[in-house]
Design an enzyme around this catalytic site. Structure first.
Site, PDB file in Angstrom:
ATOM      1  N   ASN A   9       0.868  -1.178   0.000  1.00 47.87           N
ATOM      2  CA  ASN A   9       0.000   0.000   0.000  1.00 47.87           C
ATOM      3  C   ASN A   9       0.904   1.227   0.000  1.00 47.87           C
ATOM      4  O   ASN A   9       1.536   1.516   1.005  1.00 47.87           O
ATOM      5  CB  ASN A   9      -0.899  -0.034   1.249  1.00 47.87           C
ATOM      6  CG  ASN A   9      -1.736   1.229   1.387  1.00 47.87           C
ATOM      7  OD1 ASN A   9      -1.792   2.064   0.476  1.00 47.87           O
ATOM      8  ND2 ASN A   9      -2.387   1.371   2.539  1.00 47.87           N
ATOM      9  N   TRP A  10       0.946   1.899  -1.133  1.00 47.32           N
ATOM     10  CA  TRP A  10       1.852   3.051  -1.261  1.00 47.32           C
ATOM     11  C   TRP A  10       1.293   4.322  -0.618  1.00 47.32           C
ATOM     12  O   TRP A  10       1.982   5.323  -0.569  1.00 47.32           O
ATOM     13  CB  TRP A  10       2.199   3.272  -2.737  1.00 47.32           C
ATOM     14  CG  TRP A  10       3.370   2.434  -3.172  1.00 47.32           C
ATOM     15  CD1 TRP A  10       3.837   1.309  -2.555  1.00 47.32           C
ATOM     16  CD2 TRP A  10       4.233   2.659  -4.300  1.00 47.32           C
ATOM     17  NE1 TRP A  10       4.933   0.824  -3.224  1.00 47.32           N
ATOM     18  CE2 TRP A  10       5.204   1.632  -4.300  1.00 47.32           C
ATOM     19  CE3 TRP A  10       4.281   3.622  -5.310  1.00 47.32           C
ATOM     20  CZ2 TRP A  10       6.207   1.552  -5.272  1.00 47.32           C
ATOM     21  CZ3 TRP A  10       5.274   3.531  -6.279  1.00 47.32           C
ATOM     22  CH2 TRP A  10       6.231   2.516  -6.255  1.00 47.32           C
ATOM     23  N   LYS A  11       0.026   4.272  -0.217  1.00 46.87           N
ATOM     24  CA  LYS A  11      -0.601   5.458   0.404  1.00 46.87           C
ATOM     25  C   LYS A  11      -0.362   6.680  -0.495  1.00 46.87           C
ATOM     26  O   LYS A  11      -0.360   6.525  -1.717  1.00 46.87           O
ATOM     27  CB  LYS A  11      -0.072   5.639   1.835  1.00 46.87           C
ATOM     28  CG  LYS A  11      -0.189   4.329   2.638  1.00 46.87           C
ATOM     29  CD  LYS A  11       0.072   4.471   4.105  1.00 46.87           C
ATOM     30  CE  LYS A  11      -0.097   3.106   4.771  1.00 46.87           C
ATOM     31  NZ  LYS A  11       0.037   3.147   6.223  1.00 46.87           N
ATOM     32  N   HIS A  91      -9.429   1.315   4.999  1.00 45.72           N
ATOM     33  CA  HIS A  91      -8.146   1.484   5.692  1.00 45.72           C
ATOM     34  C   HIS A  91      -8.353   2.409   6.896  1.00 45.72           C
ATOM     35  O   HIS A  91      -9.116   3.366   6.822  1.00 45.72           O
ATOM     36  CB  HIS A  91      -7.097   2.063   4.741  1.00 45.72           C
ATOM     37  CG  HIS A  91      -5.714   1.968   5.296  1.00 45.72           C
ATOM     38  ND1 HIS A  91      -5.253   2.845   6.257  1.00 45.72           N
ATOM     39  CD2 HIS A  91      -4.715   1.082   5.078  1.00 45.72           C
ATOM     40  CE1 HIS A  91      -4.020   2.489   6.589  1.00 45.72           C
ATOM     41  NE2 HIS A  91      -3.667   1.433   5.889  1.00 45.72           N
ATOM     42  N   GLU A  93      -6.632   4.704   8.038  1.00 43.85           N
ATOM     43  CA  GLU A  93      -6.363   6.122   7.785  1.00 43.85           C
ATOM     44  C   GLU A  93      -7.580   6.814   7.193  1.00 43.85           C
ATOM     45  O   GLU A  93      -7.796   8.011   7.407  1.00 43.85           O
ATOM     46  CB  GLU A  93      -5.119   6.266   6.882  1.00 43.85           C
ATOM     47  CG  GLU A  93      -3.845   6.007   7.678  1.00 43.85           C
ATOM     48  CD  GLU A  93      -2.695   5.427   6.881  1.00 43.85           C
ATOM     49  OE1 GLU A  93      -2.712   5.481   5.647  1.00 43.85           O
ATOM     50  OE2 GLU A  93      -1.759   4.896   7.531  1.00 43.85           O
ATOM     51  N   GLU A 161      -5.264  -4.986  10.435  1.00 43.46           N
ATOM     52  CA  GLU A 161      -4.225  -3.990  10.663  1.00 43.46           C
ATOM     53  C   GLU A 161      -4.495  -3.268  11.991  1.00 43.46           C
ATOM     54  O   GLU A 161      -5.298  -2.324  12.031  1.00 43.46           O
ATOM     55  CB  GLU A 161      -4.228  -2.948   9.531  1.00 43.46           C
ATOM     56  CG  GLU A 161      -3.968  -3.524   8.166  1.00 43.46           C
ATOM     57  CD  GLU A 161      -3.401  -2.481   7.197  1.00 43.46           C
ATOM     58  OE1 GLU A 161      -2.339  -2.734   6.637  1.00 43.46           O
ATOM     59  OE2 GLU A 161      -4.011  -1.407   7.033  1.00 43.46           O
ATOM     60  N   GLY A 167       2.789   2.081  10.771  1.00 44.30           N
ATOM     61  CA  GLY A 167       3.782   3.157  10.653  1.00 44.30           C
ATOM     62  C   GLY A 167       4.510   3.477  11.944  1.00 44.30           C
ATOM     63  O   GLY A 167       5.181   4.504  12.033  1.00 44.30           O
ATOM     64  N   SER A 207       3.605  -2.348  10.211  1.00 42.57           N
ATOM     65  CA  SER A 207       5.058  -2.442  10.441  1.00 42.57           C
ATOM     66  C   SER A 207       5.640  -3.795  10.042  1.00 42.57           C
ATOM     67  O   SER A 207       6.581  -4.276  10.667  1.00 42.57           O
ATOM     68  CB  SER A 207       5.396  -2.111  11.902  1.00 42.57           C
ATOM     69  OG  SER A 207       5.011  -0.781  12.197  1.00 42.57           O
ATOM     70  N   GLY A 228       2.952  -1.277   4.214  1.00 42.00           N
ATOM     71  CA  GLY A 228       3.003   0.147   3.879  1.00 42.00           C
ATOM     72  C   GLY A 228       4.427   0.571   3.546  1.00 42.00           C
ATOM     73  O   GLY A 228       4.933   0.334   2.454  1.00 42.00           O
ATOM     74  N   GLY A 229       5.105   1.163   4.527  1.00 37.95           N
ATOM     75  CA  GLY A 229       6.432   1.758   4.320  1.00 37.95           C
ATOM     76  C   GLY A 229       7.414   0.852   3.593  1.00 37.95           C
ATOM     77  O   GLY A 229       8.111   1.285   2.666  1.00 37.95           O
TER      78      GLY A 229
HETATM   79  P1  13P Z   1       3.176   0.204   7.582  1.00 39.32           P
HETATM   80  O1  13P Z   1       3.660  -1.091   6.973  1.00 39.32           O
HETATM   81  O2  13P Z   1       3.933   1.399   7.089  1.00 39.32           O
HETATM   82  O3  13P Z   1       3.066   0.099   9.061  1.00 39.32           O
HETATM   83  O4  13P Z   1       1.682   0.413   7.025  1.00 39.32           O
HETATM   84  C1  13P Z   1       0.774  -0.618   7.110  1.00 39.32           C
HETATM   85  C2  13P Z   1      -0.441  -0.221   6.364  1.00 39.32           C
HETATM   86  O5  13P Z   1      -1.152   0.681   6.749  1.00 39.32           O
HETATM   87  C3  13P Z   1      -0.747  -0.961   5.127  1.00 39.32           C
HETATM   88  O6  13P Z   1      -2.021  -0.662   4.668  1.00 39.32           O
END
Ligand code: 13P
Length: 247
Positions: A9-11, A91, A93, A161, A167, A207, A228-229
């Site tokens: 997920n590149w957000k 998600h 967020e 999640e 993050g 993470s 994510g990251g």
């Molecule tokens: P991180 O891997 O950066 O913690 O993000 C997880 C995420 O929100 C994937 O959708």
């Protein structure tokens, strides 16, 4: 048997100049034994879907409506038209920043399915909810209220999640992940029948990285990751893909 999934997920990250990473991820995915999905910003969907061969192109959100006066929004039909095969809905967020609730997320998942997009439905508790011991209640409510009434492993992926792990570099203990994933599996079986419940991939997200992926993916009922990251760069995502690939 469920085929594992490595989803990125590149957000709100990624420009056309980052296609170098996408191509490296695509090349590395050619011989792996797992599905690889990269959910990029919508601006990259068309080009990514046209220029990759081994990975699925995903979006990160869609509107509940088919079309209309919703300035700045994007519909499932548009995402599909651009070339995506998957879309993330719910998600945390978006739940937090845009007050999206379970019922809206179900509508998003429904319209995704209507447009032949596979929906990655995200659920997970906040730190306060974990500390007050209501994690399983929250997860159950999110599952019951956000999932479409008819689902299958072909149309839906569930991503657990924990909000506090996203993050932050924090991850739940192996026992905590196992408890929630086992619970989700049982809930899916109870609500949709054993066959459908068994067919659905349950991904862990929060993470995940090259160091912890082996330990997390070894847990029963963890069918892969939503990353994510660590998915932003080929260097950090490819080891995760390799770790999730079946031997
Ligand atoms: P991180 O891997 O950066 O913690 O993000 C997880 C995420 O929100 C994937 O959708």
């Amino acid at each position: 048997m469920r085929r594992p999934t490595a989803a990125g997920n590149w957000k709100m990250n990624g420009l056309r100049e980052n296609f170098d990473d996408i191509f490296l991820i695509d090349a590395a995915s050619k011989h792996v034994n797992c599905d690889v999905i990269l959910c990029v910003p919508d601006t990259l969907i068309k080009e990514m879907s046209e220029r990759t061969n081994n990975i699925f192109t995903g979006s990160q959100n869609c509107h509940i409506n088919k079309s209309g006066a919703f300035t700045g929004d994007i519909s499932a039909e548009m995402i599909k038209d651009a070339g995506a095969t998957h879309v993330i809905v719910g998600h945390s967020e978006r739940r937090v920043n845009y007050n999206e609730n379970n019922h809206q997320i179900r509508e998003k998942a429904n319209i995704a399915l209507e447009n032949k997009l596979k929906a990655i439905v995200c659920i997970g508790e906040t730190l306060t909810e974990r500390k007050t011991g209501v994690t399983l209640d929250i997860v159950k409510r999110q599952l019951v209220d956000s999932l479409p009434l008819e689902i299958s492993g072909e149309t839906i992926i569930v991503a657990y999640e924990p909000v506090w792990a996203i993050g932050t570099g924090l991850t739940p203990s192996i026992e905590q992940i196992k408890e929630v994933h086992d619970f989700i599996r049982i809930e899916l079986e109870n609500n949709f029948g054993a066959k459908i419940g068994q067919s659905i991939n349950i991904l862990y997200g929060g993470s995940m990285n090259a160091k912890n992926v082996d330990e997390i993916s070894a847990i029963k009922n963890v069918d892969g990751g939503l990353v994510g990251g660590a998915s932003l760069k080929a260097d950090s995502f490819i080891p995760i893909i390799n770790a999730l690939s079946l031997d």
